[in-house]
Every structure is written in structure tokens, then in C-alpha cells.
Design a protein around this motif. Structure first.
Motif, PDB file in Angstrom:
ATOM      1  N   GLY A  55      -9.765 -19.554  19.654  1.00 55.95           N
ATOM      2  CA  GLY A  55     -11.021 -19.035  19.120  1.00 55.95           C
ATOM      3  C   GLY A  55     -12.223 -19.606  19.842  1.00 55.95           C
TER       4      GLY A  55
ATOM      5  N   GLN B  44     -10.681 -16.411   7.364  1.00 58.07           N
ATOM      6  CA  GLN B  44      -9.845 -16.198   8.546  1.00 58.07           C
ATOM      7  C   GLN B  44     -10.656 -16.396   9.822  1.00 58.07           C
ATOM      8  OE1 GLN B  44      -8.400 -12.207   7.890  1.00 58.07           O
ATOM      9  NE2 GLN B  44      -6.391 -12.951   7.263  1.00 58.07           N
ATOM     10  N   LEU B  45     -11.903 -15.905   9.816  1.00 56.62           N
ATOM     11  CA  LEU B  45     -12.761 -16.055  10.980  1.00 56.62           C
ATOM     12  C   LEU B  45     -13.045 -17.527  11.259  1.00 56.62           C
ATOM     13  CD1 LEU B  45     -14.501 -14.705  13.178  1.00 56.62           C
ATOM     14  CD2 LEU B  45     -16.376 -14.712  11.539  1.00 56.62           C
TER      15      LEU B  45
ATOM     16  N   LEU C 176     -10.782 -10.943  20.013  1.00 58.16           N
ATOM     17  CA  LEU C 176     -11.234 -11.845  18.947  1.00 58.16           C
ATOM     18  C   LEU C 176     -10.978 -11.220  17.580  1.00 58.16           C
ATOM     19  CD1 LEU C 176     -12.829 -14.499  18.235  1.00 58.16           C
ATOM     20  CD2 LEU C 176     -14.834 -13.044  18.121  1.00 58.16           C
TER      21      LEU C 176
ATOM     22  N   PHE D  89      -9.873 -19.210  12.612  1.00 60.94           N
ATOM     23  CA  PHE D  89      -9.559 -18.850  14.001  1.00 60.94           C
ATOM     24  C   PHE D  89     -10.578 -19.436  14.969  1.00 60.94           C
ATOM     25  CE2 PHE D  89      -9.712 -16.040  17.715  1.00 60.94           C
ATOM     26  CZ  PHE D  89      -8.422 -16.224  18.168  1.00 60.94           C
ATOM     27  N   LEU D  90     -11.851 -19.422  14.599  1.00 59.63           N
ATOM     28  CA  LEU D  90     -12.879 -19.946  15.497  1.00 59.63           C
ATOM     29  C   LEU D  90     -12.779 -21.452  15.682  1.00 59.63           C
ATOM     30  CD1 LEU D  90     -16.050 -17.854  14.623  1.00 59.63           C
ATOM     31  CD2 LEU D  90     -14.480 -17.604  16.543  1.00 59.63           C
TER      32      LEU D  90
ATOM     33  N   THR E 214      -8.226 -12.653  15.025  1.00 62.18           N
ATOM     34  CA  THR E 214      -8.798 -13.182  13.785  1.00 62.18           C
ATOM     35  C   THR E 214      -8.175 -12.527  12.564  1.00 62.18           C
ATOM     36  OG1 THR E 214     -10.903 -13.649  14.858  1.00 62.18           O
ATOM     37  CG2 THR E 214     -10.934 -13.466  12.477  1.00 62.18           C
TER      38      THR E 214
ATOM     39  N   THR F 156     -14.811 -17.371  22.083  1.00 62.44           N
ATOM     40  CA  THR F 156     -16.236 -17.423  21.773  1.00 62.44           C
ATOM     41  C   THR F 156     -17.040 -17.817  23.004  1.00 62.44           C
ATOM     42  OG1 THR F 156     -15.661 -18.069  19.518  1.00 62.44           O
ATOM     43  CG2 THR F 156     -17.937 -18.396  20.198  1.00 62.44           C
TER      44      THR F 156
ATOM     45  N   CYS G  32     -11.814 -12.646   4.696  1.00 58.94           N
ATOM     46  CA  CYS G  32     -12.074 -12.342   6.102  1.00 58.94           C
ATOM     47  C   CYS G  32     -12.913 -13.438   6.740  1.00 58.94           C
ATOM     48  CB  CYS G  32     -12.775 -10.991   6.188  1.00 58.94           C
ATOM     49  SG  CYS G  32     -13.024 -10.410   7.865  1.00 58.94           S
TER      50      CYS G  32
END
Length: 151
Positions: A24, A14-15, A64, A18-19, A68, A28, A11
Motif C-alpha cells: 500500500g 480496509q483502506l 490500489l 492496506f495503506l 484494497t 501510494t 471500507c
């Protein structure tokens, strides 16, 4: 055994992935600007305009999380592209309108700063709308038609 030793990326991975993408980064920035606008409006004599920042921040956080975790590919009942486009159009318009009202009509410093950051948030939401629209055009496929020579 490690917690992240499954077949897919973790996880947190993936975050991070994506960010680092353009979408992303924009999401943000939207969340950060909503927090700044919320703080400024809360400190001013115009706290009534903070509703726009609260709702748009919540919607941006939801999108988000959805993008994500890849839920937009699993939950096909909702057309996430159009939902995101409508969210960004509404956010852009609401931030620009409310920010102009606050800047023109109120004289306290915190409200003015909130209005300026609200205009910046409106621009970022507009940019997100500009990024989202081409992906909607690509996903459209014409409906199949029968040839006139058929049955």
C-alpha cells in the motif's frame, strides 16, 4: 443502525489496513510521484511525455482499489500477481527511458525536474517489481504427475 455494522471490516478500515502495508505504501508513492511528474511535464515545454505518468497513475489507482477491496481474491479470471508484475516492469522501464530523454534533451527547468521525479518514479516502480516477484514464485505449484507404477 450504523452503516459499517456488517460482519466484515468497513471500507475505510480496509483502506487504512492496506495503506499501512508495504504494498500500500509503495502504490501510494507511485501515485504521488505520477502526479508530481504529470504536473512538472504539464508546466514544461515537453508535455508530450506526460502520457506515461497518466497511464501509470491510472493503473496504480486501479490496482490500489483492487487490492484494497480484496477483489484480487474474488476475480480469479485475471492473475493479479502477474498483472501487477508486468505493470511495474513496464512502468519502471518507461519512466526511466522517458526521464533520461527529457533530462538529456531538454533545457527547461520544469522538464528537468519532471525528469528527475520520473527517474525516482522508475526506481519506485522497480522496487515494486522487486517486491512482487517473490510472491509469484511462491504461488507457483508444480503440476501433479502420475507415478510410473500407476495404471
Amino acid at each position: 443502525m450504523e452503516a459499517g455494522s456488517g460482519s466484515g471490516p468497513s471500507c475505510l478500515g480496509q483502506l487504512r489496513a492496506f495503506l499501512s502495508s508495504r504494498k500500500g505504501i509503495v502504490l501510494t508513492n507511485e501515485i504521488g510521484l505520477c502526479i508530481i511528474v504529470l504536473i512538472c511535464y504539464g508546466a514544461s515545454r515537453t508535455p508530450g511525455y506526460s502520457g506515461v505518468a497518466i497511464f501509470e497513475m491510472i493503473f496504480a489507482i486501479v490496482f490500489l482499489i483492487v487490492f484494497t477491496l480484496g477483489l484480487h481474491k474474488q476475480i480469479t479470471v485475471v492473475h493479479w500477481g502477474w498483472s501487477d508484475f508486468i505493470r511495474t516492469v513496464i512502468g519502471c522501464l518507461l519512466f526511466i527511458i522517458t526521464s533520461l530523454i527529457v533530462i538529456v534533451g531538454h533545457r527547461d527547468a520544469a522538464g528537468t525536474v519532471g525528469g528527475v521525479f520520473g527517474l525516482l518514479a522508475g526506481i519506485v516502480f522497480g522496487y515494486d517489481c522487486y517486491l512482487t516477484f517473490p510472491s509469484l514464485r511462491k504461488s507457483h505449484a508444480p503440476a501433479p504427475t502420475e507415478s510410473p507404477e500407476g495404471a
